[in-house]
Design a protein around this motif. Structure first.
Motif, PDB file in Angstrom:
ATOM      1  N   LEU A  43       0.720  -1.284   0.021  1.00  0.00           N
ATOM      2  CA  LEU A  43      -0.105   0.005  -0.042  1.00  0.00           C
ATOM      3  C   LEU A  43       0.892   1.160  -0.094  1.00  0.00           C
ATOM      4  N   MET A  44       1.846   1.442   0.694  1.00  0.00           N
ATOM      5  CA  MET A  44       2.944   2.535   0.835  1.00  0.00           C
ATOM      6  C   MET A  44       3.517   2.632  -0.485  1.00  0.00           C
ATOM      7  N   THR A  45       3.640   1.565  -1.199  1.00  0.00           N
ATOM      8  CA  THR A  45       4.306   1.728  -2.752  1.00  0.00           C
ATOM      9  C   THR A  45       3.404   2.470  -3.545  1.00  0.00           C
ATOM     10  N   ASN A  51      -1.011   8.236  -8.233  1.00  0.00           N
ATOM     11  CA  ASN A  51      -1.857   9.354  -7.721  1.00  0.00           C
ATOM     12  C   ASN A  51      -3.455   9.043  -7.494  1.00  0.00           C
ATOM     13  N   LEU A  52      -3.593   9.329  -6.494  1.00  0.00           N
ATOM     14  CA  LEU A  52      -5.244   8.978  -6.051  1.00  0.00           C
ATOM     15  C   LEU A  52      -6.343   9.825  -7.045  1.00  0.00           C
ATOM     16  N   VAL A  53      -6.071  10.821  -7.306  1.00  0.00           N
ATOM     17  CA  VAL A  53      -6.968  11.433  -7.911  1.00  0.00           C
ATOM     18  C   VAL A  53      -6.925  11.406  -9.602  1.00  0.00           C
ATOM     19  N   TRP A  54      -5.914  11.261 -10.023  1.00  0.00           N
ATOM     20  CA  TRP A  54      -5.871  10.847 -11.556  1.00  0.00           C
ATOM     21  C   TRP A  54      -5.056   9.433 -11.512  1.00  0.00           C
ATOM     22  N   PRO A  55      -5.850   8.379 -11.369  1.00  0.00           N
ATOM     23  CA  PRO A  55      -5.123   6.973 -11.659  1.00  0.00           C
ATOM     24  C   PRO A  55      -4.419   6.836 -12.968  1.00  0.00           C
ATOM     25  N   GLY A  56      -3.462   6.220 -13.060  1.00  0.00           N
ATOM     26  CA  GLY A  56      -2.546   6.062 -14.160  1.00  0.00           C
ATOM     27  C   GLY A  56      -1.560   7.297 -13.991  1.00  0.00           C
ATOM     28  N   SER A  57      -1.679   8.337 -13.331  1.00  0.00           N
ATOM     29  CA  SER A  57      -0.759   9.460 -13.458  1.00  0.00           C
ATOM     30  C   SER A  57       0.330   9.183 -12.266  1.00  0.00           C
ATOM     31  N   LYS A  58       1.521   8.860 -12.664  1.00  0.00           N
ATOM     32  CA  LYS A  58       2.502   8.446 -11.704  1.00  0.00           C
ATOM     33  C   LYS A  58       3.248   9.706 -10.713  1.00  0.00           C
ATOM     34  N   LEU A  59       3.488   9.495  -9.446  1.00  0.00           N
ATOM     35  CA  LEU A  59       4.140  10.527  -8.883  1.00  0.00           C
ATOM     36  C   LEU A  59       5.584  10.324  -8.697  1.00  0.00           C
ATOM     37  N   ILE A  64      11.442   2.728  -7.232  1.00  0.00           N
ATOM     38  CA  ILE A  64      12.114   3.797  -6.334  1.00  0.00           C
ATOM     39  C   ILE A  64      11.449   3.592  -4.755  1.00  0.00           C
ATOM     40  N   ALA A  65       9.768   3.601  -5.207  1.00  0.00           N
ATOM     41  CA  ALA A  65       9.056   3.711  -3.951  1.00  0.00           C
ATOM     42  C   ALA A  65       9.087   2.285  -3.483  1.00  0.00           C
ATOM     43  N   HIS A  66       8.978   1.280  -4.003  1.00  0.00           N
ATOM     44  CA  HIS A  66       9.066   0.021  -3.324  1.00  0.00           C
ATOM     45  C   HIS A  66      10.315  -0.434  -2.570  1.00  0.00           C
ATOM     46  N   HIS A  67      11.441   0.253  -3.143  1.00  0.00           N
ATOM     47  CA  HIS A  67      12.721  -0.024  -2.408  1.00  0.00           C
ATOM     48  C   HIS A  67      12.718   0.790  -1.255  1.00  0.00           C
TER      49      HIS A  67
END
Length: 120
Positions: A43-45, A51-59, A64-67
């Motif tokens: 979930l943290m990844t 992006n919760l507002v625009w699914p498919g749009s990466k932050l 890197i997030a997973h690591h």
């Protein structure tokens, strides 16, 4: 967690409906569900990368997030307790924003919180 939401609320206030206030500590506590460490990483990844507002749009890059979140979970250790405001496929609001997602964990001494908020 409530203190963080209350501290950040003034930054979001200009995007919120007039008079919107953050939930109380007891309201936030009632919304939280326990998580396993593995589910916390997943979930943290998602919260860090998507992006919760625009699914498919990466932050940020998913790898890197997973690591990064894997290191946080390992740092808190196997005795840490994890919570989220995710219920099934939706997120219960812990802020006054339209979209928010939170994962929090603690080993009893340290607390890690990842929160994403957004308005459309």
């Amino acid at each position: 967690m409530h203190d963080l939401v209350a501290e950040l609320h003034p930054m979001w206030k200009r995007y919120l409906p007039s008079g919107a206030e953050p939930p109380s500590a007891s309201q936030i506590e009632a919304l939280l569900e326990p998580l396993s460490a593995d589910a916390a990483v997943e979930l943290m990844t998602t919260l860090a990368a998507d992006n919760l507002v625009w699914p498919g749009s990466k932050l940020m890059n998913c790898e890197i997030a997973h690591h990064t979140v894997t290191r946080i979970v390992k740092w808190l250790g196997p005795g840490a307790t994890w919570w989220t405001n995710r219920q099934g496929n939706s997120w219960d609001p812990v802020t006054a924003c339209t979209f928010d997602g939170m994962v929090a964990g603690s080993d009893g001494e340290y607390l890690a919180i990842l929160i994403q908020v957004g308005e459309d």
